[in-house]
Design a protein around this motif. Structure first.
Motif, PDB file in Angstrom:
ATOM      1  N   GLY A  19       0.811  -1.213   0.000  1.00 28.99           N
ATOM      2  CA  GLY A  19       0.000   0.000   0.000  1.00 28.99           C
ATOM      3  C   GLY A  19       0.839   1.255   0.000  1.00 28.99           C
ATOM      4  N   GLY A  20       1.921   1.264   0.742  1.00 24.09           N
ATOM      5  CA  GLY A  20       2.810   2.421   0.775  1.00 24.09           C
ATOM      6  C   GLY A  20       3.459   2.675  -0.570  1.00 24.09           C
ATOM      7  N   GLN A  21       3.829   1.603  -1.229  1.00 27.31           N
ATOM      8  CA  GLN A  21       4.457   1.750  -2.542  1.00 27.31           C
ATOM      9  C   GLN A  21       3.452   2.295  -3.555  1.00 27.31           C
ATOM     10  OE1 GLN A  21       6.155  -1.847  -4.043  1.00 27.31           O
ATOM     11  NE2 GLN A  21       7.159  -0.837  -5.753  1.00 27.31           N
ATOM     12  N   ARG A  22       2.216   1.823  -3.489  1.00 29.79           N
ATOM     13  CA  ARG A  22       1.190   2.334  -4.408  1.00 29.79           C
ATOM     14  C   ARG A  22       0.934   3.816  -4.163  1.00 29.79           C
ATOM     15  NH1 ARG A  22      -1.021  -2.719  -3.319  1.00 29.79           N
ATOM     16  NH2 ARG A  22      -2.300  -1.882  -1.645  1.00 29.79           N
ATOM     17  N   ARG A  23       0.887   4.224  -2.892  1.00 32.08           N
ATOM     18  CA  ARG A  23       0.682   5.639  -2.582  1.00 32.08           C
ATOM     19  C   ARG A  23       1.840   6.483  -3.103  1.00 32.08           C
ATOM     20  NH1 ARG A  23      -1.360   3.460   2.142  1.00 32.08           N
ATOM     21  NH2 ARG A  23       0.633   3.632   3.205  1.00 32.08           N
ATOM     22  N   GLU A  24       3.060   5.989  -2.948  1.00 34.26           N
ATOM     23  CA  GLU A  24       4.228   6.728  -3.426  1.00 34.26           C
ATOM     24  C   GLU A  24       4.212   6.843  -4.950  1.00 34.26           C
ATOM     25  OE1 GLU A  24       7.622   8.918  -3.558  1.00 34.26           O
ATOM     26  OE2 GLU A  24       6.379   8.453  -1.827  1.00 34.26           O
ATOM     27  N   GLN A  25       3.837   5.786  -5.656  1.00 35.78           N
ATOM     28  CA  GLN A  25       3.751   5.843  -7.113  1.00 35.78           C
ATOM     29  C   GLN A  25       2.690   6.842  -7.554  1.00 35.78           C
ATOM     30  OE1 GLN A  25       3.061   1.751  -8.177  1.00 35.78           O
ATOM     31  NE2 GLN A  25       5.230   1.312  -8.412  1.00 35.78           N
ATOM     32  N   THR A  26       1.567   6.858  -6.853  1.00 38.84           N
ATOM     33  CA  THR A  26       0.498   7.801  -7.186  1.00 38.84           C
ATOM     34  C   THR A  26       0.968   9.233  -6.945  1.00 38.84           C
ATOM     35  OG1 THR A  26      -1.152   6.167  -6.558  1.00 38.84           O
ATOM     36  CG2 THR A  26      -1.886   8.443  -6.686  1.00 38.84           C
ATOM     37  N   ARG A  27       1.632   9.468  -5.805  1.00 41.51           N
ATOM     38  CA  ARG A  27       2.129  10.804  -5.495  1.00 41.51           C
ATOM     39  C   ARG A  27       3.142  11.268  -6.537  1.00 41.51           C
ATOM     40  NH1 ARG A  27       6.271  13.439  -4.233  1.00 41.51           N
ATOM     41  NH2 ARG A  27       7.598  11.611  -4.124  1.00 41.51           N
ATOM     42  N   HIS A  28       4.039  10.364  -6.949  1.00 41.75           N
ATOM     43  CA  HIS A  28       5.065  10.718  -7.924  1.00 41.75           C
ATOM     44  C   HIS A  28       4.450  11.015  -9.287  1.00 41.75           C
ATOM     45  CE1 HIS A  28       8.516  10.106 -10.678  1.00 41.75           C
ATOM     46  NE2 HIS A  28       9.148  10.753  -9.717  1.00 41.75           N
ATOM     47  N   SER A  29       3.487  10.214  -9.722  1.00 42.25           N
ATOM     48  CA  SER A  29       2.865  10.463 -11.028  1.00 42.25           C
ATOM     49  C   SER A  29       2.078  11.774 -11.014  1.00 42.25           C
ATOM     50  CB  SER A  29       1.973   9.294 -11.441  1.00 42.25           C
ATOM     51  OG  SER A  29       0.898   9.159 -10.554  1.00 42.25           O
ATOM     52  N   GLU A  30       1.431  12.122  -9.895  1.00 41.63           N
ATOM     53  CA  GLU A  30       0.742  13.412  -9.800  1.00 41.63           C
ATOM     54  C   GLU A  30       1.740  14.559  -9.862  1.00 41.63           C
ATOM     55  OE1 GLU A  30      -1.549  13.332  -6.221  1.00 41.63           O
ATOM     56  OE2 GLU A  30      -3.024  11.930  -7.044  1.00 41.63           O
ATOM     57  N   MET A  31       2.886  14.395  -9.195  1.00 42.63           N
ATOM     58  CA  MET A  31       3.909  15.425  -9.214  1.00 42.63           C
ATOM     59  C   MET A  31       4.434  15.625 -10.641  1.00 42.63           C
ATOM     60  SD  MET A  31       7.569  15.943  -9.179  1.00 42.63           S
ATOM     61  CE  MET A  31       8.093  14.296  -8.937  1.00 42.63           C
ATOM     62  N   ILE A  32       4.657  14.539 -11.368  1.00 43.09           N
ATOM     63  CA  ILE A  32       5.143  14.649 -12.754  1.00 43.09           C
ATOM     64  C   ILE A  32       4.096  15.326 -13.630  1.00 43.09           C
ATOM     65  CG2 ILE A  32       5.789  13.294 -14.805  1.00 43.09           C
ATOM     66  CD1 ILE A  32       7.979  13.431 -12.662  1.00 43.09           C
ATOM     67  N   ASN A  33       2.831  14.969 -13.447  1.00 36.94           N
ATOM     68  CA  ASN A  33       1.768  15.581 -14.253  1.00 36.94           C
ATOM     69  C   ASN A  33       1.611  17.071 -13.956  1.00 36.94           C
ATOM     70  OD1 ASN A  33       1.092  13.236 -15.632  1.00 36.94           O
ATOM     71  ND2 ASN A  33      -0.358  12.603 -14.065  1.00 36.94           N
ATOM     72  N   ASN A  34       1.985  17.521 -12.762  1.00 34.87           N
ATOM     73  CA  ASN A  34       1.848  18.927 -12.389  1.00 34.87           C
ATOM     74  C   ASN A  34       3.108  19.745 -12.646  1.00 34.87           C
ATOM     75  OD1 ASN A  34      -0.796  18.524 -11.522  1.00 34.87           O
ATOM     76  ND2 ASN A  34      -0.146  17.972  -9.463  1.00 34.87           N
ATOM     77  N   LEU A  35       4.166  19.130 -13.196  1.00 28.68           N
ATOM     78  CA  LEU A  35       5.381  19.887 -13.493  1.00 28.68           C
ATOM     79  C   LEU A  35       5.102  20.929 -14.563  1.00 28.68           C
ATOM     80  CD1 LEU A  35       8.392  17.405 -13.628  1.00 28.68           C
ATOM     81  CD2 LEU A  35       7.982  19.217 -11.990  1.00 28.68           C
ATOM     82  N   LYS A  36       5.655  22.113 -14.376  1.00 30.23           N
ATOM     83  CA  LYS A  36       5.528  23.159 -15.377  1.00 30.23           C
ATOM     84  C   LYS A  36       6.844  23.920 -15.489  1.00 30.23           C
ATOM     85  CE  LYS A  36       3.163  26.102 -12.038  1.00 30.23           C
ATOM     86  NZ  LYS A  36       3.287  25.194 -10.926  1.00 30.23           N
ATOM     87  N   LYS A  37       6.944  24.721 -16.485  1.00 33.76           N
ATOM     88  CA  LYS A  37       8.161  25.476 -16.740  1.00 33.76           C
ATOM     89  C   LYS A  37       8.499  26.339 -15.534  1.00 33.76           C
ATOM     90  CE  LYS A  37      10.277  28.330 -20.250  1.00 33.76           C
ATOM     91  NZ  LYS A  37      10.120  28.958 -21.543  1.00 33.76           N
ATOM     92  N   ASN A  38       9.798  26.447 -15.237  1.00 31.04           N
ATOM     93  CA  ASN A  38      10.371  27.250 -14.149  1.00 31.04           C
ATOM     94  C   ASN A  38      10.199  26.635 -12.761  1.00 31.04           C
ATOM     95  OD1 ASN A  38      11.329  29.209 -15.948  1.00 31.04           O
ATOM     96  ND2 ASN A  38       9.378  30.309 -15.882  1.00 31.04           N
ATOM     97  N   ASP A  39       9.749  25.390 -12.660  1.00 28.66           N
ATOM     98  CA  ASP A  39       9.727  24.705 -11.367  1.00 28.66           C
ATOM     99  C   ASP A  39      11.144  24.257 -11.034  1.00 28.66           C
ATOM    100  OD1 ASP A  39       7.022  24.979 -11.012  1.00 28.66           O
ATOM    101  OD2 ASP A  39       6.527  22.920 -11.613  1.00 28.66           O
TER     102      ASP A  39
END
Length: 135
Positions: free
Chosen positions: A57-77
């Motif tokens: 469960g912890g690994q799934r949560r971490e994967q979800t958090r990481h994929s959300e972070m990648i999807n929210n990346l924008k220029k100048n971050d």
């Protein structure tokens, strides 16, 4: 847990004796049935499956958090990579598979998005200027 296993083993043995009595003397020498083995090993199998589910469960949560972070990346971050390289996002590919980081004025590096660890967090000690000692 041990007492539960011993209770199940006793129940399986008692059940085997009752079946042997019902089938007569020829059944006493018969090997134990598949059901008896299933009863003996069911708690161990359930424990194994439960631990995998609980720990995964912890690994799934971490994967979800990481994929959300990648999807929210924008220029100048400002981000840091898994290798410790700190840079500013210059561009993100359309499929979010690659990220180009501006590391220096004339240096741009392209990374797979999986290697981006996360946004750069500035600690309070890193933000303070270093005071020189007067000798």
């Amino acid at each position: 847990m041990i007492s539960l296993l011993s209770l199940l083993a006793d129940a399986a043995a008692t059940g085997a004796a009752e079946i042997a009595d019902a089938q007569g003397p020829a059944a006493e020498n018969a090997p134990p049935g598949l059901l008896q083995y299933a009863i003996l090993f069911a708690p161990a199998i359930l424990l194994f499956v439960g631990m995998n589910w609980f720990l995964g469960g912890g690994q799934r949560r971490e994967q979800t958090r990481h994929s959300e972070m990648i999807n929210n990346l924008k220029k100048n971050d400002r981000v840091v990579t898994a290798g410790g390289i700190i840079g500013t996002v210059a561009s993100v590919s359309e499929d979010k598979a690659e990220v180009t980081l501006k590391v220096d004025d004339n240096t741009r590096l392209k990374f797979r998005s999986e290697s981006i660890r996360g946004p750069l967090e500035v600690t309070s000690q890193a933000a303070k200027p270093v005071e020189e000692k007067a000798s």
